[in-house]
Write an enzyme that holds these catalytic residues in place. Structure first.
Site, PDB file in Angstrom:
ATOM      1  N   ARG A 256       0.951  -0.787   0.205  1.00 44.20           N
ATOM      2  CA  ARG A 256       0.097  -0.051  -0.644  1.00 44.20           C
ATOM      3  C   ARG A 256       1.092   1.608   0.336  1.00 44.20           C
ATOM      4  NH1 ARG A 256      -2.919  -3.207  -1.835  1.00 44.20           N
ATOM      5  NH2 ARG A 256      -5.168  -3.380  -0.860  1.00 44.20           N
ATOM      6  N   GLU A 284      -3.347   7.589  -4.955  1.00 43.25           N
ATOM      7  CA  GLU A 284      -3.800   6.705  -6.218  1.00 43.25           C
ATOM      8  C   GLU A 284      -4.875   6.381  -6.967  1.00 43.25           C
ATOM      9  OE1 GLU A 284      -1.960   2.629  -5.029  1.00 43.25           O
ATOM     10  OE2 GLU A 284      -4.120   2.042  -6.247  1.00 43.25           O
ATOM     11  N   HIS A 303      -1.598  -0.744  -9.920  1.00 46.28           N
ATOM     12  CA  HIS A 303      -1.958  -1.460  -8.930  1.00 46.28           C
ATOM     13  C   HIS A 303      -2.502  -2.760  -9.219  1.00 46.28           C
ATOM     14  CE1 HIS A 303      -3.969  -1.553  -4.875  1.00 46.28           C
ATOM     15  NE2 HIS A 303      -3.786  -2.728  -4.476  1.00 46.28           N
TER      16      HIS A 303
END
Length: 345
Positions: A256, A284, A303
């Site tokens: 993360r 993000e 991601h």
């Protein structure tokens, strides 16, 4: 003589609590065939789930559900949902984290919960291992050099290239971290690991040496992050730890973005002192003007380390295996306890 009707009647009444798009991704026809041998599917119309955004469309079927089969897009399972589902015994999630939609009241009412996080961990560990190997070769730095400058020789001034004898630091012995540790045993590298829930003996069993965080960052050529994002781990990779990394070291993050002090990472990478491979970021996605998107020593992906494409089939298979276990009267293989919520992703 076996009674087929009795077998049908014994199937677990399972409410499919995911949108149609999720169902189509994670439940292939062979997986559905297995599921329907042990489960009577509720919440379906024309062979697809009807749930979308809330439990309103399946409120009447909640009253008969023994199992909720959940996936991406499942609405929050709160006390009022449970009040409408008095027969509910289990929540089986065909994806990773359950923290975004499972209210703690689910555990308080004695309902067992399972997730397919172990299945999702496999592609993340594979991605991380690939990133480690490519980082050791400094492949990411050389990509732009080869594409735009002098293709006849390696990038001048680049760190020493190679993986033999490299020291790899693994921050976090999570499900994914442990898979990475197992895979690193196939390389000729030295491995350090730091995790407050892992003992020195357990680390040694993975072929690694346990150490504290500062030692991990100061001694590693490559550091790969595999810790959950919790209030106490936000910003865990501080400016001090980044500054402790050797010149030319590489930071890999498939966990993360919030684990890292973003401003400090930008400073270190902008100075060219360290490299980074980032599959996640904070925020993000990164803003278009982020220096991390332009730097030649930073490789950013959107991601994608977790299950994607054909990999998501594992998630449906894992969930069906859990429902098969429930139908056979067995404990869940990947059950989650209330106490786990404070330290899992």
């Amino acid at each position: 003589m076996p009674n087929p009707q009795a077998a049908q009647d014994a199937r677990l009444r399972t409410l499919v609590a995911m949108p149609e798009a999720t169902w189509a991704q994670v439940v292939t026809p062979p997986v559905r065939d297995r599921l329907e041998r042990v489960a009577e599917l509720l919440g379906m119309r024309h062979a697809v789930p009807v749930l979308d955004g809330s439990f309103d469309a399946v409120r009447s079927e909640l009253s008969e559900a023994e199992v909720l089969l959940t996936g991406w897009g499942c609405p929050p399972i709160t006390a009022d949902v449970l009040d409408a589902a008095p027969k509910l015994r289990a929540v089986v999630h065909a994806a990773g984290t359950i923290k975004t939609f499972v209210d703690p009241v689910v555990f308080e009412r004695g309902i067992v919960v399972s997730s397919a996080a172990a299945a999702n961990a496999i592609p993340v560990a594979e991605f991380a291992l690939a990133a480690i190997v490519l980082a050791g070769k400094r492949a990411f730095r050389h990509r732009d050099w080869y594409r735009t400058v002098d293709r006849s020789r390696p990038l001048p001034g680049a760190p020493v290239i190679g993986n033999l004898g490299t020291t790899i630091g693994v921050l976090g012995a999570s499900r994914i971290g442990r898979l990475v540790l197992e895979r690193l045993r196939g390389l000729d590298v030295d491995v350090l690991v730091s995790d407050p829930y892992l003992s020195e003996t357990e680390a040694a069993a993975f072929g690694a040496t346990w150490c504290d965080l500062k030692t991990l960052f100061a001694a590693s050529d490559i550091v790969s992050l595999h810790a959950p994002l919790l209030p106490e781990t936000r910003g865990l990779v501080s400016a001090e730890l980044l500054a402790a990394m050797p010149d030319g070291a590489v930071l890999i993050n498939t966990a993360r973005g919030g684990l890292i002090d973003q401003a400090a990472l930008e400073r270190e990478c902008s100075a060219g002192r360290i490299d980074a491979v980032l599959d996640v970021s904070d925020p993000e996605p990164l803003p278009a003007d982020s220096p991390l998107l332009q730097l030649p020593n930073v490789f950013v992906t959107p991601h994608l380390a977790g299950a994607m494409g054909n990999e998501v089939i594992r998630l449906g298979e894992a969930a069906v295996r859990e429902i098969e276990r429930l139908a056979a009267g067995l404990e869940l293989a990947h059950g989650i306890d209330r106490e786990d919520l404070d330290r899992i992703a």
